[in-house]
Design an enzyme around this catalytic site. Structure first.
Site, PDB file in Angstrom:
ATOM      1  N   HIS A   1       7.460  -9.745  -3.633  1.00  0.00           N
ATOM      2  CA  HIS A   1       6.821 -11.061  -3.693  1.00  0.00           C
ATOM      3  C   HIS A   1       5.358 -10.949  -3.273  1.00  0.00           C
ATOM      4  O   HIS A   1       5.030 -10.348  -2.246  1.00  0.00           O
ATOM      5  CB  HIS A   1       7.558 -12.055  -2.790  1.00  0.00           C
ATOM      6  CG  HIS A   1       7.301 -13.471  -3.141  1.00  0.00           C
ATOM      7  ND1 HIS A   1       6.284 -14.208  -2.563  1.00  0.00           N
ATOM      8  CD2 HIS A   1       7.898 -14.303  -4.040  1.00  0.00           C
ATOM      9  CE1 HIS A   1       6.273 -15.419  -3.070  1.00  0.00           C
ATOM     10  NE2 HIS A   1       7.247 -15.515  -3.962  1.00  0.00           N
ATOM     11  N   PRO A   2       4.446 -11.542  -4.058  1.00  0.00           N
ATOM     12  CA  PRO A   2       3.009 -11.345  -3.808  1.00  0.00           C
ATOM     13  C   PRO A   2       2.376 -12.331  -2.837  1.00  0.00           C
ATOM     14  O   PRO A   2       1.147 -12.482  -2.831  1.00  0.00           O
ATOM     15  CB  PRO A   2       2.419 -11.514  -5.208  1.00  0.00           C
ATOM     16  CG  PRO A   2       3.308 -12.510  -5.861  1.00  0.00           C
ATOM     17  CD  PRO A   2       4.692 -12.271  -5.308  1.00  0.00           C
ATOM     18  N   CYS A   3       3.164 -12.993  -2.001  1.00  0.00           N
ATOM     19  CA  CYS A   3       2.597 -14.031  -1.135  1.00  0.00           C
ATOM     20  C   CYS A   3       1.625 -13.446  -0.111  1.00  0.00           C
ATOM     21  O   CYS A   3       0.702 -14.134   0.339  1.00  0.00           O
ATOM     22  CB  CYS A   3       3.716 -14.798  -0.425  1.00  0.00           C
ATOM     23  SG  CYS A   3       4.829 -13.760   0.534  1.00  0.00           S
ATOM     24  N   LYS A   4       1.797 -12.186   0.283  1.00  0.00           N
ATOM     25  CA  LYS A   4       0.926 -11.553   1.284  1.00  0.00           C
ATOM     26  C   LYS A   4       0.003 -10.516   0.669  1.00  0.00           C
ATOM     27  O   LYS A   4      -0.732  -9.843   1.410  1.00  0.00           O
ATOM     28  CB  LYS A   4       1.782 -10.895   2.369  1.00  0.00           C
ATOM     29  CG  LYS A   4       2.701 -11.843   3.121  1.00  0.00           C
ATOM     30  CD  LYS A   4       1.914 -12.855   3.943  1.00  0.00           C
ATOM     31  CE  LYS A   4       2.852 -13.751   4.738  1.00  0.00           C
ATOM     32  NZ  LYS A   4       2.108 -14.766   5.528  1.00  0.00           N
TER      33      LYS A   4
END
Length: 369
Positions: free
Chosen positions: A278-281
């Site tokens: 997941h690219p949230c960070k």
């Protein structure tokens, strides 16, 4: 619940605006044009990566038709991520080793970590313990010399080594019926009908010292909402059978499995499901990494510029004298004019970051860069 969540993500991605201004140094985010430029650089320097179109119905209009995402096939995974886990038991199982002459004060001391860990099946071949070879004493040397001295190079029949036997005395294989003979210990071959394709699951895999390697297909897409690249993984075992989600999570760091790494629908396919980080960070992490790397790049560029300036002065034999204020202004001007790290290197740095999440999957083919 998962289908509703995926529908929400699809709507959110559709309504998100496309980033137009470059902010990869300030915020770690890149535009679609910069993603294509970084992908071209990655595919040029490392040809294992190639551009793919994907399904026409899933194409993004803000990306070129023939450059929807990057993919590389057959990425090896030699062992499971659990074999790299460092626990409290491993911390306690440390030994201090001394090498050299301790009495003279020149001994080297080393710490052996994981002293109590047993070798796993996924590691290299373990030959086991080798017994010490005893030293030969004086009596054994004498007996060995005596035995060698009594050896004769002639046979018992008087024929020397240089003589060759008569070739007619050697029996022919056809006369002895050796070709037509059948060994009783030979296993009977299995009858396979012509035109039938053997399933890979029916093939027996050799055990023992052979290392069973998993492989992965790795894809890099552009996430419009987070404005960063996104990694996708599809795993296969040694028989090219797709891995199940629990098997894929075995190759993911325990800190990220089922947290930041989940199974989701691949955005450029109507049916494909893949593991995704997941690219949230991604943007915040890439910002920190780029800031650290950019300092070194700027220093190298300034050093190269000063070296070129000195060489030009030596070549022409003259240069303008500058006072202290000019030097200060010149240094500031050089800092402003230095380009620093280019956006072309973004995916090279991105793969090094992803390698920490999946340490046993060799996604980073840019180690020598």
């Amino acid at each position: 619940m998962q289908s509703r969540q995926q529908q929400y993500w699809a709507v959110r991605d559709y309504l998100s605006p496309v980033l137009k201004e470059s902010k990869f140094k300030e915020h770690g985010r890149i535009t679609p044009e910069e993603f294509v430029a970084a992908g071209d650089f990655l595919a040029y320097k490392f040809p294992v990566w190639t551009w793919e179109r994907g399904d026409a119905s899933k194409a993004r209009d803000y990306l070129p038709t023939d450059k929807q995402y990057l993919v590389t096939h057959g990425v090896p995974c030699l062992r499971r991520a659990t074999s790299l886990a460092y626990t409290d038991a491993d911390e306690d199982a440390e030994r201090l080793l001394n090498f050299g002459d301790a009495s003279g004060g020149a001994a080297d001391e080393w710490v052996e970590t994981h002293a109590g860990r047993k070798p796993t099946v996924d590691s290299a071949a373990n030959p086991g313990e080798i017994d010490d070879i005893p030293d030969l004493d004086g009596d054994a040397d004498h007996e060995l010399a005596t035995a060698v001295g009594n050896v004769s190079i002639s046979s018992t029949t008087g024929a020397t080594v240089g003589e060759t036997p008569d070739l007619d005395d050697i029996p022919d294989m056809e006369e002895e019926d050796l070709e037509e003979g059948e060994d009783e210990a030979t296993a009977a071959p299995k009858a396979v009908a012509s035109g039938v394709v053997i399933d890979a699951s029916e093939i027996e895999v050799a055990k023992g010292n052979l290392l069973q390697v998993r492989t992965y297909d790795v894809m890099i897409t552009y996430d419009k909402y987070y404005q960063t690249p996104r990694i996708w993984l599809i795993g296969y075992d040694e028989n090219r059978t797709p891995l199940t989600p629990p098997q894929i999570f075995q190759d993911v760091s325990a800190d990220h499995a089922l947290k930041t790494v989940t199974i989701e629908a691949f955005p450029h396919s109507a049916t494909l499901q893949a593991a995704s980080v997941h690219p949230c960070k991604h943007a915040s992490v890439m910002k920190k990494v780029i800031e650290r790397m950019n300092v070194g790049v700027v220093e190298e560029q300034l050093a190269a510029r000063k070296k070129d300036g000195k060489e030009s002065k030596k070549k022409w034999g003259f240069g303008r004298k500058s006072n202290k204020d000019d030097k200060v202004g010149g240094v500031g001007g050089e800092d402003e004019e230095v380009e620093g790290m280019r956006v072309d290197f973004y995916l090279v740095v991105f793969l090094k970051f992803i390698a920490s999440i999946v340490p046993t999957i060799e996604v980073d083919s840019t180690t020598a860069f």
